[in-house]
Design an enzyme around this catalytic site. Structure first.
Site, PDB file in Angstrom:
ATOM      1  N   TYR A  23       8.841   4.672  -1.150  1.00  0.00           N
ATOM      2  CA  TYR A  23       6.899   4.248  -0.356  1.00  0.00           C
ATOM      3  C   TYR A  23       6.647   4.838  -1.403  1.00  0.00           C
ATOM      4  CZ  TYR A  23       3.851   3.578   2.651  1.00  0.00           C
ATOM      5  OH  TYR A  23       2.552   2.711   2.722  1.00  0.00           O
ATOM      6  N   ASP A  26       6.067   9.993  -8.042  1.00  0.00           N
ATOM      7  CA  ASP A  26       4.816  10.296  -7.392  1.00  0.00           C
ATOM      8  C   ASP A  26       5.578  11.384  -6.288  1.00  0.00           C
ATOM      9  OD1 ASP A  26       3.787   9.405  -4.409  1.00  0.00           O
ATOM     10  OD2 ASP A  26       4.725   7.855  -4.296  1.00  0.00           O
ATOM     11  N   LYS A  51      -1.468  15.218   0.041  1.00  0.00           N
ATOM     12  CA  LYS A  51      -0.796  15.875   1.504  1.00  0.00           C
ATOM     13  C   LYS A  51      -1.263  16.839   1.015  1.00  0.00           C
ATOM     14  CE  LYS A  51       2.922  12.770   2.786  1.00  0.00           C
ATOM     15  NZ  LYS A  51       2.401  11.901   3.645  1.00  0.00           N
TER      16      LYS A  51
END
Length: 431
Positions: A144, A239, A267
């Protein structure tokens, strides 16, 4: 364990919010029941509106590596609040945070902050297409990379690797610009590059997967990616929204001694606030406006609150050097979980890298999306709900990573292990 206030809040939330939540996995649809509404958090614990306290292994889905509400981060945020919340103009703290990130990740020479990981990956791919003059990208099944149209794509059927939309509202023509291959499949990767390499603008991957549960890449897979992208002039995009500053000071790329062309972050670099970033080699990043023709912008990019929280977090990580300790704590937990599963004759696989782990309810090795999907989701739901009833919060989905923080000390982990053992007993009785 009383849950009446959470139940009432969820009933009311469903009148005003889609599904009663602001992100699908929070709905508990995969595990049954209703979500707990959290009112506060500190250290390794979260507390819901009914006063129930949980040892937390969700960690806001990864950012809370220092635990919840760390004093140094809160102090930095409060100091910034007195100076303002948003300027729509450059500020010193965004430069300081950028310097810290560059110091930790040598592959990044210039970077651009965004407000989310989705924005970061979307912008990195736009840049890759612009500099390579190619349209196609390659992603891996089960990974994802945010909810932008070109990345909400699943594998096509049969022998084709053309992507198909995995969400309504994604046009077929956009999905067909994305190829999808199985994670860790070196042979499929080689075949696609041999036949279509000159058309591939970029390969984007989670260098350690967290969005189908924790799945580690093989050395052969990473070597093939590095070799083939260089050979065919495609960009390699890591990523690291989840793994950046989570698996080590230099992220997964430091762990595996790799140097991607572009890196996406999020994050942890926001210390609990909305944030994203993408960066890479200077000649690539200089194609971004205002220096180049690739447009990217954002009103709250470089927001001083998020920048202050992120800078305080990275400074703490730099001084604490917690990664060896986090690895040991999480590895010890993984060994305990494997032994408990074996003792109670429950087929499980516990995948663990650094301070990330997933308990898969399957007897087979989990090294791809296909093998992850062999897991018994009903067994996981039983496991999850038993843990929750006893005071441990885990991801409400079989296919997500769990996280350990610096606040998960020996006392906390001993308590958690007893609860994990009881949860396995309940699963064993249900099988």
């Amino acid at each position: 364990m009383g849950t009446s206030k959470s139940e009432l809040l969820f009933q009311n939330a469903q009148k005003h919010l889609v599904g009663g939540v602001n992100s699908p996995v929070r709905s508990f649809k995969a595990v049954g029941g209703h979500p707990r509404f959290i009112q506060c958090a500190k250290g390794a614990y979260v507390e819901d509106v009914d006063g129930n306290r949980f040892i937390d292994f969700v960690g806001s889905w990864g950012p809370m590596i220092l635990g919840h509400n760390p004093d140094r981060v809160i102090k930095a945020v409060k100091e910034q609040l007195d100076r303002g919340t948003s300027y729509g103009a450059p500020c010193e703290v965004e430069v300081e945070l950028a310097q810290q990130i560059k110091e930790a990740l040598p592959s990044i020479e210039l970077l651009r902050f965004t407000s989310s990981g989705t924005e970061a990956t979307m912008s990195a791919l736009r840049l890759a297409r612009a500099v390579t003059k190619r349209a196609r990208i390659l992603k891996f099944e089960g990974s994802y990379h945010g909810h932008s149209d070109g990345l909400l794509v699943s594998a096509g059927s049969g022998a084709t690797t053309f992507g198909v939309p995995s969400s309504q509202g994604v046009p077929d023509f956009l999905a067909k610009n994305t190829w999808v291959l199985p994670y860790n499949d070196v042979e499929a990767l080689d075949v696609l590059f041999t036949t279509q390499g000159i058309n591939i603008a970029a390969v984007i991957l989670e260098p350690v997967c967290g969005n189908m549960g924790v799945v580690e890449p093989s050395k052969e897979f990473l070597n093939a990616l590095s070799k083939l992208t260089k050979e065919y002039g495609s960009l390699l995009i890591f990523d690291e929204v989840m793994t950046g500053f989570r698996l080590g000071w230099s992220g997964a790329q430091g762990l595996f001694n790799m140097k991607p062309d572009l890196t996406c972050l999020g994050k942890i670099i926001g210390g609990g606030f909305p944030v994203g970033a993408f960066g890479g080699r200077r000649e690539l990043m200089e194609q971004i406006a205002p220096m180049g023709p690739v447009y990217q912008a954002g009103t709250l990019s470089g927001n001083p609150i998020a920048m202050s929280a992120g800078l305080a977090t990275l400074k703490s990580l730099k001084s604490l050097k917690p990664y060896k300790t986090l690895e040991k704590i999480t590895s010890d937990l993984a060994v305990f979980l494997r032994n408990e599963g074996k003792k109670k004759k429950i087929p499980i696989q516990v995948n663990q890298v650094g301070s990330m782990f997933t308990v898969f309810f399957t007897s087979g090795v989990v090294d791809s999306y296909l093998s992850a999907m062999e897991s018994d989701t009903k067994a996981y739901a039983t496991f999850f709900n038993s843990l929750l009833e006893q005071g441990v919060s885990m991801p409400p989905s079989q296919f997500e990573a769990a996280f350990v923080s610096t606040e998960h000390d020996a006392k906390v982990m001993d308590q958690a292990k007893k609860i994990f053992s009881e949860a396995f007993s309940k699963v064993a009785r249900a099988l």
